[in-house]
Design a protein around this motif. Structure first.
Motif, mmCIF file in Angstrom:
data_model
loop_
_atom_site.group_PDB
_atom_site.id
_atom_site.type_symbol
_atom_site.label_atom_id
_atom_site.label_comp_id
_atom_site.label_asym_id
_atom_site.label_seq_id
_atom_site.Cartn_x
_atom_site.Cartn_y
_atom_site.Cartn_z
ATOM 1 N N ARG A 385 5.875 43.739 46.657
ATOM 2 C CA ARG A 385 6.374 43.705 47.984
ATOM 3 C C ARG A 385 6.344 43.300 49.498
ATOM 4 N N SER A 386 4.806 43.115 49.670
ATOM 5 C CA SER A 386 4.586 43.014 50.957
ATOM 6 C C SER A 386 5.298 41.113 50.388
ATOM 7 N N GLN A 387 4.198 40.403 49.746
ATOM 8 C CA GLN A 387 4.370 38.893 49.282
ATOM 9 C C GLN A 387 5.416 38.771 49.684
ATOM 10 N N LEU A 388 6.781 39.430 48.777
ATOM 11 C CA LEU A 388 7.671 38.995 48.470
ATOM 12 C C LEU A 388 7.921 39.222 50.008
ATOM 13 N N GLU A 389 8.089 40.224 50.933
ATOM 14 C CA GLU A 389 8.194 40.047 52.801
ATOM 15 C C GLU A 389 8.200 38.610 53.553
ATOM 16 N N LYS A 390 7.155 38.468 52.856
ATOM 17 C CA LYS A 390 5.790 37.720 54.107
ATOM 18 C C LYS A 390 6.532 36.248 53.833
ATOM 19 N N LEU A 391 7.559 36.359 52.387
ATOM 20 C CA LEU A 391 7.523 34.976 52.076
ATOM 21 C C LEU A 391 9.376 34.722 52.250
ATOM 22 N N ALA A 392 9.685 35.379 52.393
ATOM 23 C CA ALA A 392 11.355 35.623 53.080
ATOM 24 C C ALA A 392 11.093 35.389 54.601
ATOM 25 N N LYS A 394 8.533 33.685 55.944
ATOM 26 C CA LYS A 394 7.704 31.864 55.693
ATOM 27 C C LYS A 394 9.195 31.208 56.005
ATOM 28 N N ASP A 395 10.134 31.290 54.754
ATOM 29 C CA ASP A 395 10.334 30.120 54.062
ATOM 30 C C ASP A 395 12.216 30.342 54.302
ATOM 31 N N LYS A 396 13.342 30.020 55.473
ATOM 32 C CA LYS A 396 14.106 30.392 55.235
ATOM 33 C C LYS A 396 15.241 30.520 54.757
ATOM 34 N N ARG A 397 15.000 29.527 53.350
ATOM 35 C CA ARG A 397 15.791 29.716 51.599
ATOM 36 C C ARG A 397 15.253 30.152 51.346
ATOM 37 N N PHE A 398 14.547 31.250 51.862
ATOM 38 C CA PHE A 398 14.517 32.540 50.325
ATOM 39 C C PHE A 398 14.794 33.995 51.384
ATOM 40 N N ASP A 399 15.284 34.780 50.723
ATOM 41 C CA ASP A 399 16.223 36.107 50.866
ATOM 42 C C ASP A 399 15.531 37.191 49.882
ATOM 43 N N VAL A 400 14.903 38.510 50.182
ATOM 44 C CA VAL A 400 14.665 39.267 49.183
ATOM 45 C C VAL A 400 15.837 40.163 49.531
ATOM 46 N N GLU A 401 16.204 41.228 48.101
ATOM 47 C CA GLU A 401 16.689 42.636 48.796
ATOM 48 C C GLU A 401 16.860 43.554 47.885
ATOM 49 N N PHE A 402 15.560 44.756 48.577
ATOM 50 C CA PHE A 402 15.487 45.821 47.296
ATOM 51 C C PHE A 402 16.273 46.636 47.479
ATOM 52 N N VAL A 403 16.858 46.953 45.902
ATOM 53 C CA VAL A 403 17.352 48.065 45.854
ATOM 54 C C VAL A 403 17.521 49.232 45.174
ATOM 55 N N LEU A 404 16.939 50.611 45.610
ATOM 56 C CA LEU A 404 16.188 51.775 44.971
ATOM 57 C C LEU A 404 17.286 53.085 44.135
ATOM 58 N N SER A 405 17.057 53.079 43.297
ATOM 59 C CA SER A 405 18.211 53.968 42.507
ATOM 60 C C SER A 405 17.486 55.493 42.511
ATOM 61 N N GLN A 406 16.394 55.870 43.048
ATOM 62 C CA GLN A 406 15.732 57.295 43.414
ATOM 63 C C GLN A 406 15.531 57.039 44.504
ATOM 64 N N PRO A 407 15.890 56.857 45.801
ATOM 65 C CA PRO A 407 15.387 56.241 46.678
ATOM 66 C C PRO A 407 14.816 57.784 47.908
ATOM 67 N N THR A 408 13.948 57.391 48.728
ATOM 68 C CA THR A 408 13.590 59.149 49.403
ATOM 69 C C THR A 408 14.502 58.961 51.017
ATOM 70 N N SER A 409 15.065 60.232 51.300
ATOM 71 C CA SER A 409 15.849 60.141 52.762
ATOM 72 C C SER A 409 15.224 58.842 53.525
ATOM 73 N N GLU A 410 14.423 58.270 53.523
ATOM 74 C CA GLU A 410 13.917 57.539 54.797
ATOM 75 C C GLU A 410 14.371 56.192 54.246
ATOM 76 N N TRP A 411 14.607 55.588 52.830
ATOM 77 C CA TRP A 411 14.702 54.792 53.185
ATOM 78 C C TRP A 411 16.610 53.972 53.345
ATOM 79 N N ASN A 412 16.425 52.913 54.074
ATOM 80 C CA ASN A 412 17.417 52.777 54.449
ATOM 81 C C ASN A 412 18.081 51.600 54.663
ATOM 82 N N GLY A 413 17.241 50.683 52.952
ATOM 83 C CA GLY A 413 17.823 49.313 52.490
ATOM 84 C C GLY A 413 19.173 50.201 51.393
ATOM 85 N N LYS A 414 19.628 49.055 50.505
ATOM 86 C CA LYS A 414 20.468 49.323 49.338
ATOM 87 C C LYS A 414 20.229 50.019 48.671
ATOM 88 N N LYS A 415 20.820 51.213 47.947
ATOM 89 C CA LYS A 415 20.402 52.388 47.120
ATOM 90 C C LYS A 415 21.771 52.113 45.476
#
Ligand code: HEM
Length: 470
Positions: A385-392, A394-415
């Motif tokens: 995860r952290s390598q992907l976030e760092k790459l995003a 550093k390189d503005k052509r790259f974007d990453v989105e994490f989607v979780l099927s069983q997130p905790t209540s703190e997760w505010n990304g995609k579900k």
């Protein structure tokens, strides 16, 4: 020593499972586990009924052994009596019976090419198929070739017409070196195209040309040093393998031809070739995923092309891992003129994306945007995860989105799971008519659903690459 694939291999989320569609394992009777089978094969019992003899099997003979109690199957030219294995087969007796009395190679490969049948069925080996002369009438083998010792390519004319032109080879020497030159007669060769192994008495150089494999397979006439170099002159399609002599003597010939030497064979008809590698390190990538670092022997030249995979064989009592030649149908040409690259990965389906990402961001000058949508159950399951976030970052052509099927209540990304809604929002072209490629890899159900959704969203076949085991 038996090389046994673990019952849990490949992992349920592995890409090797992707091609399996609706396959399922059947419950085995008590006393019919893999361990029980190993015990039986080691018991010394005569499992072929031939008292250790190996025979040559004709097609007519093979056909006769087509019942559960007397079932022979041919795989890659070798015939096995699988009756004793019937009740131990995790796919069930009916599945195994589909190949009864016949050549089961294609069927076997479609379901589980990675299964180490050679080792598991060692005690069930009946013998080899009797070779039928398959050479067309107008074909006659030329006796001599350059340097006067090796027969010319054994490619029948009929095959040559369908596939690529058969390569040829030559060799020359200096006091200290022997150079083998392969003329591929193709322009698009590179260092990925050739795999060289020197193991025991066999020297093997396999050149991959489209869906064919051209093999140099020789027992060298003199000893060579462990390491060698491989060079490619791409514009003329020439490959040079430079071997170092152990002694500075003059070689009269290169060596003796071994099986399938100087022949061009469709890749699907060649078995997987393995070499032993040393395990250098093992690191945790997540709580249930490990990163293995393996070292090839110095007497091997092998590079895994982008988007391809290898199979691993583990020896339970050994301290090495064997790896196969690369396989897969991803073509680098799919990147040509590419502007938008979308990667959809679930769990360990992330694996092929690593090399693709790296290659795309460094080598495709037309590229405008690369987006990865990475599906996992929980935050702890996200690999790198952290390598992907760092790459995003550093390189503005790259974007990453994490989607979780069983997130905790703190997760505010995609579900959630893969869905048309998520995809249509994610897969926005950078221009109306930009050239896109969507790569998808994960468990079978994920890939199948994803493909259906992508078709419904009007992406064409050429715009989608699904990673499957076939
Ligand atoms: C040629 C006809 C064969 C067919 C159609 C067939 C079919 C199948 C199927 C449908 C499965 C269940 C797949 C799954 O894991 O979901 C399976 C599993 C398996 N089969 Fe076969 N099989 C064949 C031959 C063989 C042979 C000759 C062996 C030799 C040892 C073998 C060994 C295994 C093993 C070890 C598994 C478990 C694989 C795993 O855990 O992923 N099969 N087979």
């Amino acid at each position: 020593m038996l090389n046994i694939p673990s019952q849990a291999f490949p992992a349920p989320s592995s890409q090797q499972r992707v091609a399996s569609g609706g396959r399922s394992k059947v419950p085995l009777k008590q006393g019919r586990s893999l361990m029980d089978w190993i015990r039986l094969t080691k018991s010394g019992k005569d499992l072929t009924g031939l008292k250790g003899r190996l025979i040559e099997v004709t097609e007519e003979e093979l056909k006769k052994h087509n019942t559960k109690d007397d079932c022979w199957i041919c795989i890659r030219g070798f015939v096995y009596n699988v009756s004793p294995y019937m009740e131990y087969h995790p796919g069930g007796e009916d599945e195994l019976m589909k190949a009864a009395g016949s050549d089961g190679t294609d069927l076997f490969d479609q379901v589980h090419r990675w299964v180490n049948y050679e080792s598991m069925l060692k005690e069930c080996l009946v013998g080899r198929m009797a070779v039928k002369p398959a050479v067309p009438k107008d074909y006659h083998e030329e006796k001599k070739v350059l340097n006067g010792m090796l027969p010319k390519s054994q490619v029948p004319d009929a095959l040559a017409k369908e596939g690529p032109v058969s390569p040829s080879y030559d060799w020359f020497q200096t006091d200290s070196l022997v150079t083998i030159v392969i003329y591929t007669k193709q322009k698009d060769v590179n260092l990925d195209s050739v795999i060289v192994d020197h193991q025991y008495d066999s020297f093997r150089a396999e050149t991959i040309i489209k869906d064919y494999s051209y093999l140099i397979h020789i027992e060298l006439s003199h000893a060579i040093q462990e390491d060698f170099s491989v060079r490619v002159v791409a514009n003329v399609g020439k490959i040079e393998i430079v071997l170092k002599k152990k002694e500075n003597t003059s070689w009269e010939c290169l060596g003796h031809p071994l099986e399938n030497h100087n022949s061009l064979i469709p890749k699907k008809d060649t078995g997987l070739y393995y070499r032993k590698c040393q395990l250098i390190s093992k690191e945790d990538a997540t709580h249930d995923t490990k990163l293995f670092c393996l070292m090839l022997p110095p007497s091997t030249h092998l590079q895994v092309p982008i988007g391809q995979h290898v199979y691993l064989k583990l020896t339970i009592t050994g301290d090495f891992v064997s790896i196969s030649n690369p396989e897969g149908n991803f073509k680098i040409a799919q990147f040509q003129e590419l502007e938008d690259l979308f990667l959809l990965a679930a769990g360990t389906g992330f694996t092929p994306m690593v090399k693709i990402l790296n290659y795309a961001l460094t080598n495709i000058s037309s590229l405008r945007k690369v987006k990865l949508m990475f599906f996992n159950k929980t935050e702890d399951d996200i690999i790198w995860r952290s390598q992907l976030e760092k790459l995003a970052f550093k390189d503005k052509r790259f974007d990453v989105e994490f989607v979780l099927s069983q997130p905790t209540s703190e997760w505010n990304g995609k579900k959630g799971c893969i869905s048309p809604g998520l995809l249509s929002e994610f897969l926005k072209r950078s221009l109306d008519n930009s050239k896109v490629l969507i790569c998808i890899c994960g468990p079978a159900a994920f890939t199948e659903q994803g493909m259906r959704m992508l078709h419904d969203l009007n992406f064409s076949k050429d715009e989608i690459h699904a990673f499957t085991a076939s």
